[in-house]
Write a protein that holds these residues in place. Structure first.
Motif, PDB file in Angstrom:
ATOM      1  N   ASP A 177      30.156  41.418  40.873  1.00  0.00           N
ATOM      2  CA  ASP A 177      31.234  40.472  40.600  1.00  0.00           C
ATOM      3  C   ASP A 177      31.826  40.892  39.264  1.00  0.00           C
ATOM      4  N   SER A 178      33.123  40.922  39.147  1.00  0.00           N
ATOM      5  CA  SER A 178      33.722  41.436  37.906  1.00  0.00           C
ATOM      6  C   SER A 178      33.426  40.560  36.693  1.00  0.00           C
ATOM      7  N   LEU A 179      33.067  39.299  36.912  1.00  0.00           N
ATOM      8  CA  LEU A 179      32.685  38.457  35.777  1.00  0.00           C
ATOM      9  C   LEU A 179      31.368  38.924  35.154  1.00  0.00           C
ATOM     10  N   GLU A 180      30.599  39.717  35.897  1.00  0.00           N
ATOM     11  CA  GLU A 180      29.342  40.265  35.388  1.00  0.00           C
ATOM     12  C   GLU A 180      29.503  41.680  34.840  1.00  0.00           C
ATOM     13  N   MET A 181      30.715  42.196  34.873  1.00  0.00           N
ATOM     14  CA  MET A 181      30.998  43.562  34.428  1.00  0.00           C
ATOM     15  C   MET A 181      30.829  43.653  32.908  1.00  0.00           C
ATOM     16  N   THR A 182      30.171  44.720  32.454  1.00  0.00           N
ATOM     17  CA  THR A 182      29.918  44.930  31.027  1.00  0.00           C
ATOM     18  C   THR A 182      30.669  46.155  30.526  1.00  0.00           C
ATOM     19  N   ASP A 183      30.634  46.363  29.218  1.00  0.00           N
ATOM     20  CA  ASP A 183      31.236  47.574  28.649  1.00  0.00           C
ATOM     21  C   ASP A 183      30.526  48.823  29.162  1.00  0.00           C
ATOM     22  N   LEU A 184      29.226  48.739  29.389  1.00  0.00           N
ATOM     23  CA  LEU A 184      28.496  49.885  29.955  1.00  0.00           C
ATOM     24  C   LEU A 184      28.974  50.199  31.366  1.00  0.00           C
ATOM     25  N   VAL A 207      50.323  43.582  32.659  1.00  0.00           N
ATOM     26  CA  VAL A 207      49.958  42.745  33.801  1.00  0.00           C
ATOM     27  C   VAL A 207      48.934  41.695  33.380  1.00  0.00           C
ATOM     28  N   MET A 208      48.965  40.579  34.080  1.00  0.00           N
ATOM     29  CA  MET A 208      47.969  39.526  33.881  1.00  0.00           C
ATOM     30  C   MET A 208      47.717  38.843  35.218  1.00  0.00           C
ATOM     31  N   LYS A 209      46.544  38.256  35.341  1.00  0.00           N
ATOM     32  CA  LYS A 209      46.241  37.462  36.522  1.00  0.00           C
ATOM     33  C   LYS A 209      46.620  36.016  36.227  1.00  0.00           C
ATOM     34  N   THR A 244      38.243  50.002  43.544  1.00  0.00           N
ATOM     35  CA  THR A 244      38.195  48.612  43.994  1.00  0.00           C
ATOM     36  C   THR A 244      37.402  47.833  42.959  1.00  0.00           C
ATOM     37  N   HIS A 245      37.888  46.630  42.641  1.00  0.00           N
ATOM     38  CA  HIS A 245      37.369  45.895  41.489  1.00  0.00           C
ATOM     39  C   HIS A 245      37.614  44.408  41.715  1.00  0.00           C
ATOM     40  N   GLY A 246      36.779  43.583  41.149  1.00  0.00           N
ATOM     41  CA  GLY A 246      37.016  42.145  41.178  1.00  0.00           C
ATOM     42  C   GLY A 246      38.238  41.797  40.349  1.00  0.00           C
ATOM     43  N   THR A 247      38.945  40.761  40.756  1.00  0.00           N
ATOM     44  CA  THR A 247      40.222  40.441  40.118  1.00  0.00           C
ATOM     45  C   THR A 247      40.084  39.738  38.765  1.00  0.00           C
ATOM     46  N   ASP A 248      38.947  39.083  38.514  1.00  0.00           N
ATOM     47  CA  ASP A 248      38.829  38.309  37.277  1.00  0.00           C
ATOM     48  C   ASP A 248      38.892  39.169  36.013  1.00  0.00           C
ATOM     49  N   THR A 249      38.314  40.367  36.040  1.00  0.00           N
ATOM     50  CA  THR A 249      38.337  41.225  34.844  1.00  0.00           C
ATOM     51  C   THR A 249      38.964  42.590  35.133  1.00  0.00           C
ATOM     52  N   MET A 250      39.732  42.668  36.199  1.00  0.00           N
ATOM     53  CA  MET A 250      40.403  43.920  36.559  1.00  0.00           C
ATOM     54  C   MET A 250      41.303  44.419  35.431  1.00  0.00           C
ATOM     55  N   VAL A 251      42.019  43.517  34.794  1.00  0.00           N
ATOM     56  CA  VAL A 251      42.916  43.915  33.702  1.00  0.00           C
ATOM     57  C   VAL A 251      42.114  44.491  32.534  1.00  0.00           C
ATOM     58  N   ASP A 252      40.960  43.906  32.221  1.00  0.00           N
ATOM     59  CA  ASP A 252      40.121  44.420  31.139  1.00  0.00           C
ATOM     60  C   ASP A 252      39.697  45.860  31.409  1.00  0.00           C
ATOM     61  N   THR A 253      39.281  46.134  32.624  1.00  0.00           N
ATOM     62  CA  THR A 253      38.861  47.489  32.979  1.00  0.00           C
ATOM     63  C   THR A 253      40.050  48.439  32.958  1.00  0.00           C
ATOM     64  N   ALA A 254      41.181  48.004  33.482  1.00  0.00           N
ATOM     65  CA  ALA A 254      42.379  48.851  33.474  1.00  0.00           C
ATOM     66  C   ALA A 254      42.784  49.203  32.043  1.00  0.00           C
ATOM     67  N   THR A 308      42.513  47.962  42.379  1.00  0.00           N
ATOM     68  CA  THR A 308      42.947  46.947  43.326  1.00  0.00           C
ATOM     69  C   THR A 308      41.752  46.100  43.742  1.00  0.00           C
ATOM     70  N   GLY A 309      42.022  45.015  44.388  1.00  0.00           N
ATOM     71  CA  GLY A 309      40.965  44.114  44.841  1.00  0.00           C
ATOM     72  C   GLY A 309      41.534  43.132  45.842  1.00  0.00           C
ATOM     73  N   ALA A 310      40.893  41.987  45.927  1.00  0.00           N
ATOM     74  CA  ALA A 310      41.333  40.970  46.881  1.00  0.00           C
ATOM     75  C   ALA A 310      41.012  39.586  46.344  1.00  0.00           C
ATOM     76  N   MET A 311      41.800  38.626  46.746  1.00  0.00           N
ATOM     77  CA  MET A 311      41.557  37.231  46.392  1.00  0.00           C
ATOM     78  C   MET A 311      40.627  36.560  47.405  1.00  0.00           C
TER      79      MET A 311
END
Length: 169
Positions: free
Chosen positions: A57-64, A156-158, A84-94, A111-114
């Motif tokens: 889940d992208s909310l669990e995504m870390t800097d590592l 971009v922003m969600k 493919t990435h979760g939408t909640d932190t997709m912008v952070d990773t991008a 990209t991802g999905a809602m």
């Protein structure tokens, strides 16, 4: 317009796109990636090398995790990459990828999905198709493909109220 390269790397990190309904608990969980099924359903003729980096889940995504994604992009032998990435932190990773000087010669589209692919009535296939096409045709850089639009990572922003991605000013 002709694609840059007939090959493309598809990196899987998880997110809603790959979640499935767990019948005994009712929770949305990861069991496996659904990308092979999505590509078969789309009847794509594109040469895609798929690599599962993680199912998170992208909310669990870390800097590592973001470092691992950046390294996978750097190691890819293709110029065109879809993540493919979760939408909640997709912008952070991008944004993290766009700041990596080692990736300036690549076209990277997240990209991802809602709604999960497996639940039906999902935007997953549409967004994946848009991302695959954008990765072949866009100039080098980092982008997000959602809702039928291609956004530069820094613009971009969600919009959580509307459930869509939007251009920032």
């Amino acid at each position: 317009m002709h694609p840059k390269d007939p090959k493309l790397t598809l990196l899987v990190t998880g997110g809603t796109l790959d979640k499935d309904y767990q019948t005994t608990t009712g929770a949305l969980v990861f069991s496996e990636t659904h990308l092979p099924a999505m590509l078969r359903q789309a009847n794509t003729t594109l040469a895609v090398e798929t690599r599962v980096l993680m199912l998170k889940d992208s909310l669990e995504m870390t800097d590592l995790d973001r470092d691992e994604i950046a390294q996978a992009c750097q190691d890819a032998d293709t110029e065109s990459i879809v993540i493919t990435h979760g939408t909640d932190t997709m912008v952070d990773t991008a944004l993290a990828l766009s700041e990596n000087a080692n990736l300036c010669n690549k076209t990277i589209v997240l990209t991802g999905a809602m709604r999960p692919f497996r639940l039906g009535e999902s935007d997953a296939c549409f967004n994946l198709g848009a991302a695959l096409t954008a990765a072949q045709l866009a100039q080098n850089g980092v982008y997000i493909a959602m809702n039928g639009e291609l956004f530069e990572a820094c613009r971009v922003m969600k919009n959580r109220q509307k459930g869509v991605f939007e251009l920032t000013v």
